[in-house]
Design a protein around this motif. Structure first.
Motif, PDB file in Angstrom:
ATOM      1  N   VAL A   1     -34.399 -35.463 -88.242  1.00  7.74           N
ATOM      2  CA  VAL A   1     -34.864 -35.717 -87.399  1.00  7.74           C
ATOM      3  C   VAL A   1     -36.401 -36.469 -88.866  1.00  7.74           C
TER       4      VAL A   1
ATOM      5  N   ILE B   1     -43.848 -32.022 -79.626  1.00  3.96           N
ATOM      6  CA  ILE B   1     -42.351 -31.832 -80.097  1.00  3.96           C
ATOM      7  C   ILE B   1     -42.798 -30.689 -81.289  1.00  3.96           C
TER       8      ILE B   1
ATOM      9  N   ASN C   1     -26.186 -41.134 -78.451  1.00  7.37           N
ATOM     10  CA  ASN C   1     -26.405 -40.775 -80.023  1.00  7.37           C
ATOM     11  C   ASN C   1     -26.345 -39.885 -80.216  1.00  7.37           C
TER      12      ASN C   1
ATOM     13  N   GLN D   1     -37.828 -40.364 -76.697  1.00  2.78           N
ATOM     14  CA  GLN D   1     -36.863 -40.482 -78.636  1.00  2.78           C
ATOM     15  C   GLN D   1     -36.951 -39.296 -79.485  1.00  2.78           C
ATOM     16  N   LYS D   2     -38.431 -38.285 -79.959  1.00  2.40           N
ATOM     17  CA  LYS D   2     -38.600 -38.337 -80.475  1.00  2.40           C
ATOM     18  C   LYS D   2     -38.064 -36.200 -80.037  1.00  2.40           C
ATOM     19  N   ARG D   3     -37.441 -36.449 -79.394  1.00  6.02           N
ATOM     20  CA  ARG D   3     -36.773 -35.097 -77.769  1.00  6.02           C
ATOM     21  C   ARG D   3     -35.006 -35.341 -78.670  1.00  6.02           C
TER      22      ARG D   3
ATOM     23  N   CYS E   1     -37.552 -32.414 -91.014  1.00  7.84           N
ATOM     24  CA  CYS E   1     -38.099 -33.286 -90.121  1.00  7.84           C
ATOM     25  C   CYS E   1     -39.217 -34.572 -91.033  1.00  7.84           C
TER      26      CYS E   1
ATOM     27  N   ALA F   1     -33.769 -37.325 -80.695  1.00  8.95           N
ATOM     28  CA  ALA F   1     -33.964 -37.039 -82.144  1.00  8.95           C
ATOM     29  C   ALA F   1     -33.588 -36.001 -82.766  1.00  8.95           C
TER      30      ALA F   1
ATOM     31  N   SER G   1     -37.423 -42.176 -85.737  1.00 10.08           N
ATOM     32  CA  SER G   1     -35.942 -41.481 -84.848  1.00 10.08           C
ATOM     33  C   SER G   1     -34.679 -41.869 -85.129  1.00 10.08           C
TER      34      SER G   1
ATOM     35  N   PRO H   1     -31.864 -46.665 -75.832  1.00  7.95           N
ATOM     36  CA  PRO H   1     -33.398 -45.727 -75.513  1.00  7.95           C
ATOM     37  C   PRO H   1     -35.206 -46.474 -75.573  1.00  7.95           C
TER      38      PRO H   1
ATOM     39  N   PRO I   1     -42.236 -36.665 -87.840  1.00  8.04           N
ATOM     40  CA  PRO I   1     -41.850 -36.311 -86.018  1.00  8.04           C
ATOM     41  C   PRO I   1     -42.738 -36.334 -85.650  1.00  8.04           C
TER      42      PRO I   1
ATOM     43  N   LEU J   1     -32.925 -43.766 -83.644  1.00  6.22           N
ATOM     44  CA  LEU J   1     -31.637 -44.173 -82.147  1.00  6.22           C
ATOM     45  C   LEU J   1     -30.786 -45.386 -82.428  1.00  6.22           C
TER      46      LEU J   1
END
Length: 255
Positions: free
Chosen positions: A83, A176, A98, A143-145, A161, A147, A87, A135, A164, A89
């Motif tokens: 991660v 998160i 992704n 976006q973190k989720r 990570c 990732a 992110s 994204p 994060p 993406l």
């Protein structure tokens, strides 16, 4: 488990890591903390195999990475989820594309098998209907989720990570943190988190490695960090009045 022994890394005459020895345990959230310039980012990149190092060793469940063949290193990398801080993406791909990317890169699954796995992990990170979004249409927390979903889609043994919670509001950061901890326990992953967020340390820090000037200055847990008399650690952790009050309350309750 990841075992690190006497790890040393330099760039020219700059000696960045000065003999770090520690272990990161399976099924636990292991955090690397320290001030800017402490060596924690270089340490993380060494753990990921992105940087070579001059001395020491890194072993993944008993397998020393530097002694593996190129094919064995590729197989090991397939067991690693990452991660990234931003992110990372792919802007031109949908969220589903992704998340599917590692499966296309490291497996020979059929398209339907990959789609089933993508459906599963997106549901696991509470994004069951986000497949076709881009994204740019997702918030920072989403976006973190995504990732995280991408990082676990290939059922990794090891999850890394890098900051994060960077750029997230406190409420989303807690979400998160909890998601990473839940996934770590649920799938019994060895998770290593590079963080400067003391809220994360106190929330999910089951194993904490504190670096100072390229050395391991302290290690312990979120419980033992309250009781340590190591001035280097206390100066860093309790620089804010809030954490000073939290520590005082903890010590009074457990005296």
């Amino acid at each position: 488990m990841i075992e690190v022994k006497d790890l040393q890394k330099s760039f020219g005459e700059a000696h960045i890591l000065k003999g770090i020895t520690t272990t990161f345990e399976k099924g636990k959230t292991n955090l690397i903390i320290g001030q800017s310039g402490s060596g924690k980012t270089v340490f993380l990149k060494c753990l990921l195999g992105l940087f070579d190092y001059e001395e020491g060793s890194i072993a993944y469940d008993g397998h020393i990475f530097s002694k593996l063949t190129e094919d064995e290193k590729r197989n090991m990398r397939a067991k690693i989820g990452m991660v990234f801080q931003g992110s990372a993406l792919f802007d031109s791909m949908t969220i589903a594309e992704n998340v599917m990317f590692p499966l296309q890169m490291f497996t020979k699954q059929s398209k339907s098998e990959m789609q089933d796995r993508v459906d599963f992990v997106l549901k696991r990170v509470n994004l069951p209907d986000a497949h076709n979004k881009m994204p740019s249409e997702a918030s920072g927390g989403m976006q973190k989720r995504v990732a995280i979903a991408r990082a676990i889609v290939n059922k990794p043994r090891y999850l890394f990570c890098d900051e994060p919670n960077s750029g997230l509001d406190p409420k989303t950061a807690i979400v998160i943190d909890n998601l990473i901890k839940e996934i770590t326990e649920e799938y019994q992953i060895t998770t290593v988190i590079n963080s400067h967020d003391m809220n994360s340390v106190m929330e999910i820090g089951e194993k904490i490695v504190f670096l100072k000037d390229g050395l391991k200055a302290w290690e312990g847990s979120k419980e033992t960090i309250f009781r340590t008399d190591n001035e280097v650690v206390t100066d860093f952790v309790y620089s804010s009045n809030l954490f000073k009050k939290v520590r005082k309350m903890y010590l009074e309750e457990n005296s």
